[in-house]
Design an enzyme around this catalytic site. Structure first.
Site, PDB file in Angstrom:
ATOM      1  N   ASP A  44      34.742  52.586  40.144  1.00 19.19           N
ATOM      2  CA  ASP A  44      34.857  51.194  39.724  1.00 19.19           C
ATOM      3  C   ASP A  44      36.322  50.844  39.491  1.00 19.19           C
ATOM      4  O   ASP A  44      36.944  51.322  38.549  1.00 19.19           O
ATOM      5  CB  ASP A  44      34.059  50.964  38.437  1.00 19.19           C
ATOM      6  N   TYR A  49      43.829  46.723  37.719  1.00 23.70           N
ATOM      7  CA  TYR A  49      44.076  48.088  37.245  1.00 23.70           C
ATOM      8  C   TYR A  49      45.306  48.714  37.896  1.00 23.70           C
ATOM      9  O   TYR A  49      45.769  49.767  37.443  1.00 23.70           O
ATOM     10  CB  TYR A  49      42.859  48.989  37.501  1.00 23.70           C
ATOM     11  N   LYS A  78      37.498  44.306  42.011  1.00 22.88           N
ATOM     12  CA  LYS A  78      37.375  42.979  41.412  1.00 22.88           C
ATOM     13  C   LYS A  78      38.537  42.076  41.783  1.00 22.88           C
ATOM     14  O   LYS A  78      39.675  42.532  41.944  1.00 22.88           O
ATOM     15  CB  LYS A  78      37.285  43.095  39.885  1.00 22.88           C
ATOM     16  N   HIS A 111      36.289  39.009  38.488  1.00 26.86           N
ATOM     17  CA  HIS A 111      36.567  39.804  37.289  1.00 26.86           C
ATOM     18  C   HIS A 111      36.257  39.046  35.997  1.00 26.86           C
ATOM     19  O   HIS A 111      35.631  39.594  35.078  1.00 26.86           O
ATOM     20  CB  HIS A 111      38.032  40.249  37.302  1.00 26.86           C
TER      21      HIS A 111
END
Length: 326
Positions: A44, A49, A78, A111
């Protein structure tokens, strides 16, 4: 080892995956490779990130070494808030797919249910919640969710992603998307732990064939290492690993507190995405679906609910709150 769940798109997704939030970019490739060796097949990620390239490298190395095939791996990623306009969704979808380097994305999520002003990635690659590198400006954009969702649907048509979904959305927004969706909402990802159970949201999603994935299953644990404004709510909360209810049930089943928290979710059909840098904990987190707790025990854990949300930009952006949640 961990079981799968069928998405509305027809594809299967593992119930237990590895979350890439806060994984150091410098070690991401090796971490992902080790997770695949341990048995993980769901990863994920997210643009925000800032480690998609390295995660893709780890997966590609595992494929090259014969550990897995591409079809064995399930990648969720996302779309960040600054790219909600149609042309930016399509641009970022293609870019993120190329960054992972795996041919396609398995599941692409919005997101957060909020659009922010566009920032050219070459000027500020990972803006987070801010419009500037000094973190002083937060600006919203007037982009309806329908525009963003329909752009995601175009990415499905192109084969960029196989399934699409949402993250941090409310029942009202989900009902709205359902009224015009051409491709199904395959998954809803939400903060989900015994301090924030969100039973109405989960029931609504599951009643409409939407698979729920819970993040931060261990509650405050995930937030303690964040900057001060982001961790304030977590600092005063009892660690779930130390909670007497969790420890009592863990002792009964000869499991760790972490395994009980994960199984509390998966037994109710909710996927989980824990992370760990510890090899034994990596394996332990996968070994959760071999027990079945009594309904009374599941309810006792759910009874710890305080409505305590840790991932709340209406709280941790005190000078520019974005009040997504009630």
């Amino acid at each position: 080892m961990s079981g799968t769940v069928k998405l509305a798109s027809g594809y299967s997704m593992p119930l237990v995956g590895f979350g890439l939030w806060k994984v150091d970019r410098a070690t991401t490739a090796d971490t992902v490779y080790a997770a695949i060796q341990t048995g993980y097949r769901l990863f994920d990620g997210a643009y925000d990130y800032a480690n998609e390239k390295e995660a893709g490298e780890g997966i590609r190395q595992a494929i090259k070494d014969g550990l897995v095939k591409r079809e064995d791996i399930f990648v969720t990623t996302k779309l960040w808030n600054t790219y909600h306009k149609k042309e930016h969704v399509e641009q970022m979808g293609r870019f993120q797919n190329e960054t992972w380097g795996l041919g396609y994305i398995d599941l692409y999520l919005i997101h957060f249910p909020v659009a922010q002003e566009y920032i050219e990635p070459s000027k500020l690659q990972y803006p987070g919640w801010w419009q500037d590198a000094s973190h002083t400006t937060v600006s919203l954009a007037k982009v309806p969710t329908q525009e963003t969702w329909q752009a995601l649907e175009s990415l499905v048509d192109e084969g960029i992603t196989r399934s699409i979904g949402v993250s941090n959305f409310s029942t009202q927004l989900i009902y709205d998307i359902l009224s015009y969706a051409r491709h199904p909402i395959s998954s809803l990802q939400i903060e989900h732990h015994p301090y924030l159970v969100q039973p109405q949201l989960i029931s609504m999603a599951q009643e409409n064939g939407i698979v729920v994935t819970g993040y931060s299953t261990f509650g405050p644990q995930s937030f303690l290492e964040l900057p001060e404004d982001f961790r304030k709510r977590a600092v005063g909360a009892e660690m779930l690993f130390d909670n007497t209810v969790i420890k009592k049930i863990a002792n009964k089943y000869d499991k760790s507190a972490g395994q009980i928290l994960l199984r509390w979710a998966t037994q109710r059909g909710i996927a989980v995405i824990p992370k760990s840098n510890n090899k034994s904990r990596l394996l332990e987190n996968l070994q959760v679906n071999d027990i079945s707790m009594a309904k009374e025990e599941l309810d006792e854990i759910s009874g710890l609910d305080r409505g305590l949300r840790f991932n709340d930009p209406g709280f941790y952006l005190p000078d520019h709150p974005i009040r997504i949640f009630d």
